[in-house]
Design an enzyme around this catalytic site. Structure first.
Site, PDB file in Angstrom:
ATOM      1  N   ARG A 160       0.836  -1.209   0.000  1.00 10.28           N
ATOM      2  CA  ARG A 160       0.000   0.000   0.000  1.00 10.28           C
ATOM      3  C   ARG A 160       0.867   1.255   0.000  1.00 10.28           C
ATOM      4  O   ARG A 160       0.530   2.263  -0.608  1.00 10.28           O
ATOM      5  CB  ARG A 160      -0.932  -0.029   1.224  1.00 10.28           C
ATOM      6  CG  ARG A 160      -2.083   0.928   1.146  1.00 10.28           C
ATOM      7  CD  ARG A 160      -3.160   0.608   2.149  1.00 10.28           C
ATOM      8  NE  ARG A 160      -2.786   0.945   3.506  1.00 10.28           N
ATOM      9  CZ  ARG A 160      -3.540   0.674   4.585  1.00 10.28           C
ATOM     10  NH1 ARG A 160      -4.685   0.057   4.441  1.00 10.28           N
ATOM     11  NH2 ARG A 160      -3.154   0.999   5.783  1.00 10.28           N
TER      12      ARG A 160
ATOM     13  N   LYS B 222      11.383  -0.455   6.226  1.00  9.98           N
ATOM     14  CA  LYS B 222      11.740  -1.226   7.421  1.00  9.98           C
ATOM     15  C   LYS B 222      10.508  -2.006   7.851  1.00  9.98           C
ATOM     16  O   LYS B 222       9.567  -1.469   8.437  1.00  9.98           O
ATOM     17  CB  LYS B 222      12.202  -0.318   8.570  1.00  9.98           C
ATOM     18  CG  LYS B 222      12.906  -1.139   9.649  1.00  9.98           C
ATOM     19  CD  LYS B 222      12.536  -0.728  11.045  1.00  9.98           C
ATOM     20  CE  LYS B 222      11.530  -1.484  11.809  1.00  9.98           C
ATOM     21  NZ  LYS B 222      11.467  -2.897  11.887  1.00  9.98           N
TER      22      LYS B 222
ATOM     23  N   GLU C 235      10.212  -6.626  12.673  1.00  7.14           N
ATOM     24  CA  GLU C 235      11.171  -7.722  12.910  1.00  7.14           C
ATOM     25  C   GLU C 235      10.443  -9.042  13.131  1.00  7.14           C
ATOM     26  O   GLU C 235      11.034 -10.111  13.018  1.00  7.14           O
ATOM     27  CB  GLU C 235      12.055  -7.419  14.117  1.00  7.14           C
ATOM     28  CG  GLU C 235      11.307  -7.377  15.434  1.00  7.14           C
ATOM     29  CD  GLU C 235      12.225  -7.269  16.647  1.00  7.14           C
ATOM     30  OE1 GLU C 235      13.446  -7.276  16.467  1.00  7.14           O
ATOM     31  OE2 GLU C 235      11.695  -7.168  17.754  1.00  7.14           O
TER      32      GLU C 235
ATOM     33  N   GLY D 221       1.435   1.488  12.265  1.00  5.33           N
ATOM     34  CA  GLY D 221       1.755   0.757  13.484  1.00  5.33           C
ATOM     35  C   GLY D 221       1.033   1.375  14.667  1.00  5.33           C
ATOM     36  O   GLY D 221      -0.013   2.009  14.504  1.00  5.33           O
ATOM     37  N   SER D 222       1.622   1.223  15.835  1.00 10.38           N
ATOM     38  CA  SER D 222       0.937   1.667  17.050  1.00 10.38           C
ATOM     39  C   SER D 222       0.969   3.193  17.191  1.00 10.38           C
ATOM     40  O   SER D 222       1.889   3.862  16.675  1.00 10.38           O
ATOM     41  CB  SER D 222       1.610   1.031  18.265  1.00 10.38           C
ATOM     42  OG  SER D 222       2.950   1.445  18.318  1.00 10.38           O
TER      43      SER D 222
ATOM     44  N   VAL E 256       4.348   4.476  18.846  1.00  8.06           N
ATOM     45  CA  VAL E 256       5.520   4.644  17.964  1.00  8.06           C
ATOM     46  C   VAL E 256       5.259   5.774  16.953  1.00  8.06           C
ATOM     47  O   VAL E 256       6.161   6.558  16.646  1.00  8.06           O
ATOM     48  CB  VAL E 256       5.901   3.319  17.261  1.00  8.06           C
ATOM     49  CG1 VAL E 256       7.012   3.531  16.251  1.00  8.06           C
ATOM     50  CG2 VAL E 256       6.315   2.265  18.290  1.00  8.06           C
ATOM     51  N   GLY E 257       4.029   5.894  16.485  1.00  9.91           N
ATOM     52  CA  GLY E 257       3.684   6.974  15.549  1.00  9.91           C
ATOM     53  C   GLY E 257       3.979   8.345  16.141  1.00  9.91           C
ATOM     54  O   GLY E 257       4.543   9.225  15.476  1.00  9.91           O
TER      55      GLY E 257
ATOM     56  N   GLU F 153      -0.635   5.837   9.949  1.00  8.28           N
ATOM     57  CA  GLU F 153      -1.805   4.945  10.023  1.00  8.28           C
ATOM     58  C   GLU F 153      -1.659   4.208  11.348  1.00  8.28           C
ATOM     59  O   GLU F 153      -0.827   3.310  11.465  1.00  8.28           O
ATOM     60  CB  GLU F 153      -1.781   3.934   8.868  1.00  8.28           C
ATOM     61  CG  GLU F 153      -1.929   4.537   7.490  1.00  8.28           C
ATOM     62  CD  GLU F 153      -3.331   5.005   7.195  1.00  8.28           C
ATOM     63  OE1 GLU F 153      -4.249   4.725   7.987  1.00  8.28           O
ATOM     64  OE2 GLU F 153      -3.518   5.679   6.172  1.00  8.28           O
TER      65      GLU F 153
ATOM     66  N   CYS G 212      -6.007  -3.365  12.771  1.00  2.00           N
ATOM     67  CA  CYS G 212      -6.306  -2.029  13.289  1.00  2.00           C
ATOM     68  C   CYS G 212      -7.797  -1.729  13.205  1.00  2.00           C
ATOM     69  O   CYS G 212      -8.296  -0.882  13.940  1.00  2.00           O
ATOM     70  CB  CYS G 212      -5.520  -0.985  12.522  1.00  2.00           C
ATOM     71  SG  CYS G 212      -5.774  -1.096  10.749  1.00  2.00           S
TER      72      CYS G 212
HETATM   73  P1  NAP Z   1       4.464  -1.204  16.356  1.00  2.29           P
HETATM   74  O1  NAP Z   1       5.002  -1.880  17.536  1.00  2.29           O
HETATM   75  O2  NAP Z   1       4.202   0.257  16.438  1.00  2.29           O
HETATM   76  O3  NAP Z   1       5.497  -1.507  15.169  1.00  2.29           O
HETATM   77  C1  NAP Z   1       5.271  -1.030  13.862  1.00  2.29           C
HETATM   78  C2  NAP Z   1       6.610  -0.849  13.175  1.00  2.29           C
HETATM   79  O4  NAP Z   1       7.337   0.164  13.854  1.00  2.29           O
HETATM   80  C3  NAP Z   1       7.475  -2.104  13.201  1.00  2.29           C
HETATM   81  O5  NAP Z   1       8.215  -2.179  12.012  1.00  2.29           O
HETATM   82  C4  NAP Z   1       8.393  -1.832  14.373  1.00  2.29           C
HETATM   83  O6  NAP Z   1       9.610  -2.511  14.281  1.00  2.29           O
HETATM   84  C5  NAP Z   1       8.619  -0.341  14.196  1.00  2.29           C
HETATM   85  N1  NAP Z   1       9.094   0.342  15.391  1.00  2.29           N
HETATM   86  C6  NAP Z   1       8.939   0.006  16.682  1.00  2.29           C
HETATM   87  N2  NAP Z   1       9.562   0.912  17.477  1.00  2.29           N
HETATM   88  C7  NAP Z   1      10.112   1.832  16.654  1.00  2.29           C
HETATM   89  C8  NAP Z   1      10.879   3.018  16.862  1.00  2.29           C
HETATM   90  N3  NAP Z   1      11.215   3.443  18.078  1.00  2.29           N
HETATM   91  N4  NAP Z   1      11.279   3.729  15.779  1.00  2.29           N
HETATM   92  C9  NAP Z   1      10.958   3.306  14.535  1.00  2.29           C
HETATM   93  N5  NAP Z   1      10.239   2.196  14.276  1.00  2.29           N
HETATM   94  C10 NAP Z   1       9.811   1.472  15.330  1.00  2.29           C
HETATM   95  O7  NAP Z   1       3.116  -1.870  15.839  1.00  2.29           O
HETATM   96  P2  NAP Z   1       2.844  -3.413  15.537  1.00  2.29           P
HETATM   97  O8  NAP Z   1       2.680  -4.113  16.827  1.00  2.29           O
HETATM   98  O9  NAP Z   1       3.809  -3.951  14.551  1.00  2.29           O
HETATM   99  O10 NAP Z   1       1.447  -3.309  14.780  1.00  2.29           O
HETATM  100  C11 NAP Z   1       0.253  -3.220  15.436  1.00  2.29           C
HETATM  101  C12 NAP Z   1      -0.254  -1.794  15.486  1.00  2.29           C
HETATM  102  O11 NAP Z   1      -0.353  -1.298  14.162  1.00  2.29           O
HETATM  103  C13 NAP Z   1      -1.650  -1.717  16.071  1.00  2.29           C
HETATM  104  O12 NAP Z   1      -1.755  -0.599  16.914  1.00  2.29           O
HETATM  105  C14 NAP Z   1      -2.524  -1.538  14.829  1.00  2.29           C
HETATM  106  O13 NAP Z   1      -3.743  -0.927  15.078  1.00  2.29           O
HETATM  107  C15 NAP Z   1      -1.630  -0.715  13.956  1.00  2.29           C
HETATM  108  N6  NAP Z   1      -2.025  -0.836  12.547  1.00  2.29           N
HETATM  109  C16 NAP Z   1      -2.617   0.234  11.931  1.00  2.29           C
HETATM  110  C17 NAP Z   1      -3.045   0.138  10.611  1.00  2.29           C
HETATM  111  C18 NAP Z   1      -3.714   1.307   9.931  1.00  2.29           C
HETATM  112  O14 NAP Z   1      -3.792   1.298   8.696  1.00  2.29           O
HETATM  113  N7  NAP Z   1      -4.186   2.300  10.651  1.00  2.29           N
HETATM  114  C19 NAP Z   1      -2.846  -1.050   9.907  1.00  2.29           C
HETATM  115  C20 NAP Z   1      -2.226  -2.126  10.545  1.00  2.29           C
HETATM  116  C21 NAP Z   1      -1.812  -1.989  11.872  1.00  2.29           C
HETATM  117  P3  NAP Z   1       9.874  -3.889  15.062  1.00  2.29           P
HETATM  118  O15 NAP Z   1       8.708  -4.778  14.788  1.00  2.29           O
HETATM  119  O16 NAP Z   1      11.123  -4.369  14.424  1.00  2.29           O
HETATM  120  O17 NAP Z   1       9.987  -3.541  16.508  1.00  2.29           O
END
Ligand code: NAP
Length: 475
Positions: free
Chosen positions: A157, A172, A175, A225-226, A229-230, A247, A281
């Site tokens: 996307r 990226k 992991e 992502g979360s 982190v966003g 997102e 999400c």
């Molecule tokens: P996450 O923990 O925020 O991780 C997302 C990405 O960010 C991963 O690649 C992660 O790397 C990376 N990351 C973590 N800490 C970081 C930092 N300090 N600096 C830069 N990058 C960092 O989220 P997740 O657990 O993978 O995914 C679940 C979340 O994503 C949920 O909250 C969900 O609602 C949300 N989500 C939103 C959508 C949308 O379109 N709105 C779609 C799908 C998911 P590592 O994995 O290597 O730690």
């Protein structure tokens, strides 16, 4: 011996001794290792993306579009192996992984088509000696950071739209699920995407995030992502005033009105709740049912929950494992917190014996808004059930969250539909439907669920800059 995957930098695979392990969440067995990028390699990827951008942005849109169409075809041809990789590293049922490959591929085809229709505008100038217009240009080097729950679709996307717009990309992936992205990287080379236009780095998320956000070469951060982190990426991007799209998380309400077709509402709910074991999400995170149909719908839910097959994603199942121990502990802690505050278990409520990372499909009643299960994104196969009386109280309760991504509701009353859409603070709605995702959807949310939209007719927009020209004709 499991395979060690490298990093994709400037069209070449680079392998390092320092690696991270990728596990199958079904049984926690190691399935591969992935090279961890060093600081020098991350900086190298950024630098090379800059060189590649200069060339790629000058290639005609027709050629860019053609290469992306090749990529679309190749991804579809590799549907089986990509689906298997998704299930292997994320645990989701194979039938869902196959849907994800089609969904992920649809963004590539769509971006290829939209790139042909990207244009600026010419105005009727208010000053007679001037021509005024604007043109669209790619933003430059894009850093894309993606989550584990849709290891292909969340990548395509972003990546397809950015490349279609003329940008180069450093991806990226998570992991937890880097293998699908790396396989997609292999396919990108086969499609003819030139070296350096698409790069993949893995490793220390904090370090990579820091180097990407602080680099003045990187012009855009696109993150899924979360919310936690966003917010961090947004803060770190401020030093270089980067263009940023986010997102983030959700807390989706699923509402059943008294006039709803209850059979349809039940199936819509099951789809919206249990896709990827509740780890999306836009998963239904709170279920609101009108008091007049509450008892009936609750017993329909219990009967339906009993039929859900929990197990290995490679078997014929409905619900797979959670992604990690942390995810399992979070779900468990929400159940404990709810019980402490007076909730009652209606169905399930504990770890499942299907495997180490499994949790039973769980229905929790007698819920109030102080409970974590109601306030926070559960990201698991659990759901709080809330009885409502008046529409006014319902709207206040449903909006009482910092999130605003997706909302679902079932009703036959057409006059109510517009009213609800107007009053609920959400970015996307499923009306009499538990499925909203397609390449046509401007995907994104309000409030702390993010900034910007992905997909849709505007899919290239986040990766384009506008240049305005005021041209005095002087000859
Ligand atoms: P996450 O923990 O925020 O991780 C997302 C990405 O960010 C991963 O690649 C992660 O790397 C990376 N990351 C973590 N800490 C970081 C930092 N300090 N600096 C830069 N990058 C960092 O989220 P997740 O657990 O993978 O995914 C679940 C979340 O994503 C949920 O909250 C969900 O609602 C949300 N989500 C939103 C959508 C949308 O379109 N709105 C779609 C799908 C998911 P590592 O994995 O290597 O730690």
């Amino acid at each position: 011996m499991v395979k060690n995957y490298g990093l994709l930098i400037d069209g070449k695979w680079v392998e390092n001794k320092k690696t991270l392990n990728v596990l199958n969440p079904f049984n926690q067995k190691k399935i591969a290792s992935v090279s961890i990028a060093s600081v020098a390699q991350i900086k190298n990827a950024i630098q090379n993306s800059q060189y590649a951008f200069k060339k790629w942005s000058r290639i005609s849109v027709k050629d860019r579009s053609q290469i992306l169409k090749n990529l679309f075809r190749i991804v579809k041809e590799n549907k089986k192996s990509l689906s298997e990789t998704i299930t292997m590293e994320s645990g989701k049922p194979i039938s869902e992984s196959m849907v994800e490959v089609d969904y992920g591929a649809s963004f590539i085809e769509w971006a290829a088509e939209q790139s042909l229709g990207s244009y600026g505008k010419i105005f009727e100038s208010p000053e007679l000696d001037k021509k005024m217009f604007y043109i669209k240009k790619p933003v430059g080097v894009v850093a894309a950071i993606t989550p584990w729950n849709f290891p292909l679709a969340m990548v395509t996307r972003k990546v397809a739209a950015a490349i279609a717009a003329g940008c180069s990309v450093i991806l990226k992936p998570s992991e937890l699920t880097p293998l699908t992205a790396l396989k997609f990287g292999e396919l990108s080379i086969e499609s003819g995407i030139p070296s350096g236009v698409f790069n993949i780095i893995n490793g220390d998320a904090q370090l990579i995030g820091k180097l990407l956000t602080e680099s003045s070469i990187v012009k855009k951060i696109t993150f899924t992502g979360s919310t936690k982190v966003g917010k961090l990426l947004m803060k770190n991007s401020s030093s270089t005033v980067k263009n940023i799209s986010l997102e983030l998380g959700g807390n989706a309400p699923f509402i059943v009105f008294d006039d709803a077709n209850l059979d349809e509402a039940l199936e819509g709910f099951i789809a919206a709740k249990f896709r990827n074991a509740g780890q999306t999400c836009i998963s239904a995170n709170r279920l609101f049912v009108n008091e007049k149909v509450f008892e009936k719908f609750q017993s329909m839910l219990v009967n339906r929950f009993k039929q859900l097959r929990v197990g290995n994603g490679f078997d014929d199942v409905d619900v797979g494992p959670l992604i990690s121990n942390e995810a399992l502990e979070k779900v468990e802690s929400h159940i404990k917190d709810a019980a402490k505050k007076g909730a009652k278990l209606v169905f399930g409520g504990k770890r499942s014996d299907a495997g180490e990372l499994f949790f039973e499909p769980t229905l929790v009643g007698n819920v109030n808004k102080q409970m974590q299960i109601f306030k926070k994104e559960n990201f698991g196969p659990i759901i709080p059930l809330v009885k409502f009386k008046s529409e006014k109280d319902l709207i206040e309760l449903v909006n009482d969250t910092e999130y605003g991504l997706a909302a679902y509701f079932y009703t036959k009353k057409t006059s109510r539909i517009w009213e609800i859409v107007e009053n609920l603070e959400y970015g996307m709605f499923g009306v009499n439907s538990g499925k909203i995702s397609t390449y046509l959807n401007p995907f994104g949310g309000l409030k702390e669920s993010g900034i910007g939209r992905e997909g849709s007719l505007q899919c290239l927009e986040p990766f384009l800059e506008t240049k305005f020209i005021s041209w005095r004709v002087n000859d």
